[in-house]
Design an enzyme around this catalytic site. Structure first.
Site, PDB file in Angstrom:
ATOM      1  N   HIS A   1       0.716  -1.212   0.039  1.00 45.24           N
ATOM      2  CA  HIS A   1       0.023  -0.038  -0.008  1.00 45.24           C
ATOM      3  C   HIS A   1       1.002   1.053  -0.126  1.00 45.24           C
ATOM      4  CE1 HIS A   1      -3.610   2.535   1.624  1.00 45.24           C
ATOM      5  NE2 HIS A   1      -2.927   2.987   1.036  1.00 45.24           N
TER       6      HIS A   1
ATOM      7  N   HIS B   1       1.696   5.383  -1.909  1.00 43.68           N
ATOM      8  CA  HIS B   1       1.222   6.544  -2.441  1.00 43.68           C
ATOM      9  C   HIS B   1       2.526   7.028  -3.237  1.00 43.68           C
ATOM     10  CE1 HIS B   1      -2.832   6.613  -0.905  1.00 43.68           C
ATOM     11  NE2 HIS B   1      -2.039   6.193   0.270  1.00 43.68           N
ATOM     12  N   LEU B   2       2.685   7.469  -4.168  1.00 44.26           N
ATOM     13  CA  LEU B   2       3.774   7.873  -5.086  1.00 44.26           C
ATOM     14  C   LEU B   2       3.639   9.038  -5.587  1.00 44.26           C
ATOM     15  CD1 LEU B   2       5.365   4.644  -6.872  1.00 44.26           C
ATOM     16  CD2 LEU B   2       6.339   5.878  -4.946  1.00 44.26           C
TER      17      LEU B   2
ATOM     18  N   ASN C   1      -4.938   7.510  -5.952  1.00 40.59           N
ATOM     19  CA  ASN C   1      -5.632   8.774  -5.582  1.00 40.59           C
ATOM     20  C   ASN C   1      -5.159   9.992  -6.021  1.00 40.59           C
ATOM     21  OD1 ASN C   1      -3.725   8.175  -3.397  1.00 40.59           O
ATOM     22  ND2 ASN C   1      -5.252   9.171  -2.061  1.00 40.59           N
TER      23      ASN C   1
ATOM     24  N   LYS D   1      -9.440  -0.192  -5.741  1.00 39.76           N
ATOM     25  CA  LYS D   1      -9.204   0.249  -4.486  1.00 39.76           C
ATOM     26  C   LYS D   1     -10.628   1.301  -3.997  1.00 39.76           C
ATOM     27  CE  LYS D   1      -7.911   2.256  -0.801  1.00 39.76           C
ATOM     28  NZ  LYS D   1      -6.584   2.731  -0.293  1.00 39.76           N
TER      29      LYS D   1
ATOM     30  N   HIS E   1     -10.467   1.204   1.922  1.00 34.74           N
ATOM     31  CA  HIS E   1     -10.009   2.326   2.905  1.00 34.74           C
ATOM     32  C   HIS E   1     -11.272   2.238   3.826  1.00 34.74           C
ATOM     33  CE1 HIS E   1      -8.423   6.066   4.920  1.00 34.74           C
ATOM     34  NE2 HIS E   1      -9.749   5.965   5.468  1.00 34.74           N
TER      35      HIS E   1
ATOM     36  N   HIS F   1      -4.565  -0.641   6.157  1.00 31.24           N
ATOM     37  CA  HIS F   1      -3.970   0.197   7.238  1.00 31.24           C
ATOM     38  C   HIS F   1      -4.974  -0.255   8.407  1.00 31.24           C
ATOM     39  CE1 HIS F   1      -6.777   2.852   5.364  1.00 31.24           C
ATOM     40  NE2 HIS F   1      -5.762   3.463   4.325  1.00 31.24           N
TER      41      HIS F   1
ATOM     42  N   ASP G   1       1.626   2.578   3.426  1.00 38.05           N
ATOM     43  CA  ASP G   1       0.797   3.626   3.258  1.00 38.05           C
ATOM     44  C   ASP G   1       1.524   5.132   3.337  1.00 38.05           C
ATOM     45  OD1 ASP G   1      -1.674   5.197   2.868  1.00 38.05           O
ATOM     46  OD2 ASP G   1      -2.282   5.098   5.036  1.00 38.05           O
TER      47      ASP G   1
HETATM   48  C1  NCD Z   1      -3.450   8.915   2.433  1.00 37.90           C
HETATM   49  C2  NCD Z   1      -2.802  10.121   1.209  1.00 37.90           C
HETATM   50  O1  NCD Z   1      -2.622  11.203   1.685  1.00 37.90           O
HETATM   51  O2  NCD Z   1      -3.060   9.937  -0.055  1.00 37.90           O
HETATM   52  N1  NCD Z   1      -3.444   9.669   3.481  1.00 37.90           N
HETATM   53  C3  NCD Z   1      -3.390   8.918   4.648  1.00 37.90           C
HETATM   54  O3  NCD Z   1      -3.387   9.801   5.690  1.00 37.90           O
HETATM   55  N2  NCD Z   1      -3.052   7.701   4.886  1.00 37.90           N
HETATM   56  C4  NCD Z   1      -4.830   8.304   1.929  1.00 37.90           C
HETATM   57  C5  NCD Z   1      -5.263   7.156   2.528  1.00 37.90           C
HETATM   58  O4  NCD Z   1      -4.570   6.193   2.324  1.00 37.90           O
HETATM   59  O5  NCD Z   1      -5.975   7.524   3.400  1.00 37.90           O
HETATM   60 ZN    ZN Z   2      -3.254   5.180   1.733  1.00 34.02          ZN
END
Ligand code: NCD
Ligand code: ZN
Length: 354
Positions: A14, A16-17, A42, A100, A137, A175, A248
């Protein structure tokens, strides 16, 4: 005391890039440590079609050195527009691993998510038919529900009905942050798993709120009380293959974190494997680390385990204050503090650590 451990190269299930300059700043951190990562869609706007995802994947690869072996696996953003042709393509494309589900408004860039979960039941049925896993989520957005209870309420109201109705759908509760979430994953039918972040294994809500408000410890789902953190650590170190790593790691510009309305997301990619190692070491469970980091996720996704090895040494080392520049500056978890373990340069996905 163990001072050095060798593991099969881990995967991050999991991640975010982001895109553009932020992608350039962060992607090397993950590629230095992990063989694969499940990349979240996202973006603004979100990646809701296979073509958008595959284009995004190309931008990720283009941000890495040509000889990098890092393999991003993409998650498709679920909207109620998703049709069977897309689902079929996603299920058959090895670069796309899952779909997702963001409840609309639950977290960063989730406005295009799902507002009526029952309305997507036909899509879940197609995903079940084509064998495409659902990543969730798991928080309700109901304003009447306290933010600390949103995971438990989501499980009762939405997740249990979904897994009962679609009995062959593979689902990851992402998460997991509460003892309720752990219990749900442990007791659910086959095909249900949960990812755990390094920060939820290491921090509780005091780290967010005591001695002032700490915006770099704000994420969603929000950090919970210590008893929940302990339940997560117990599950992660139990050897139960239903639990595996998903960082995450969620970079945001420093200015957007340190703001009157700071956004959610903790950046851990700079030291993710090392932070997980510390969490396991803290409870004397280093022997359970490899399954959690390197085996169980691949097994869940029916992918081969990685074959490269990595080495970690007990070497306290200071963490950088920040990465990137200007508007794209990111403050990492434990900025300026020490990591206890250090990854020796592995021989696979390495790019310059600078
Ligand atoms: C994530 C994000 O910033 O894209 N933020 C987070 O607090 N985990 C989004 C997510 O996975 O909920
Ligand atoms: Zn996330």
């Amino acid at each position: 005391m163990t001072d050095s451990i060798e593991l099969t190269q881990p995967d991050d299930w999991h991640l975010h890039l982001r895109d553009g300059p932020m992608l350039q700043t962060v992607v090397g951190h993950t590629a230095n440590q992990f063989g694969r990562a499940m990349v979240m869609p996202n973006l603004i706007p979100p990646a809701t079609t296979c073509q958008q995802l595959l284009d995004y994947r190309q931008r990720i690869l283009a941000a890495l050195p040509d000889d990098s072996q890092f393999n991003p696996i993409m998650a498709l953003y679920l909207t109620d527009q998703l049709n069977e042709a897309e689902i079929r393509e996603a299920a058959s494309n090895p670069h796309i691993g899952a779909v997702k589900l963001y409840p609309a408004g639950a977290t960063t860039n989730s406005d295009s998510g799902v507002s009526d979960l029952q309305a997507i039941y036909p899509i879940l049925e197609l995903m079940e038919k084509h064998g495409l896993p659902l990543l969730v989520h798991g928080e309700v957005t109901d304003s009447a529900v306290d933010i600390f209870d949103r995971e438990a309420v989501f499980i009762d109201r939405h997740l249990i009905p979904i897994i009962n109705k679609f009995s062959a759908l593979r689902v990851v509760l992402e998460h997991v942050t509460t003892a309720d979430g752990i219990e749900f994953v442990q007791q659910a039918r086959d095909g249900i798993a949960g990812t755990l972040t390094a920060h939820h294994l290491l921090l509780n809500r005091n780290h967010l709120l005591v001695g002032g408000i700490h915006p770099h410890h704000y994420c969603l789902p929000v950090l919970k009380r210590e008893t929940h953190r302990q339940a997560l650590v117990k599950a992660a170190t139990s050897g139960n293959p239903r639990f595996f790593a998903g960082t995450d790691s969620a970079p945001h510009p420093k200015t957007e974190k340190e703001s009157a309305c700071g956004c959610a997301g903790i950046y851990t990619a700079h030291a993710a494997v090392e932070l997980y190692t510390e969490a396991f070491d803290n409870v004397g469970a280093l022997d359970k680390l490899e399954g959690f980091l390197s085996h169980y996720g691949a097994d869940f996704y029916r992918l081969p385990r990685n074959t490269e090895q990595i080495t970690l040494r007990r070497t306290p080392t200071q963490i950088e204050q920040q990465f990137g520049q200007g508007n794209e500056t990111v403050v990492p978890l434990r900025a300026g503090g020490n990591r206890q373990w250090l990854l020796a340069d592995s021989d696979s996905n390495l790019v310059n650590r600078s």
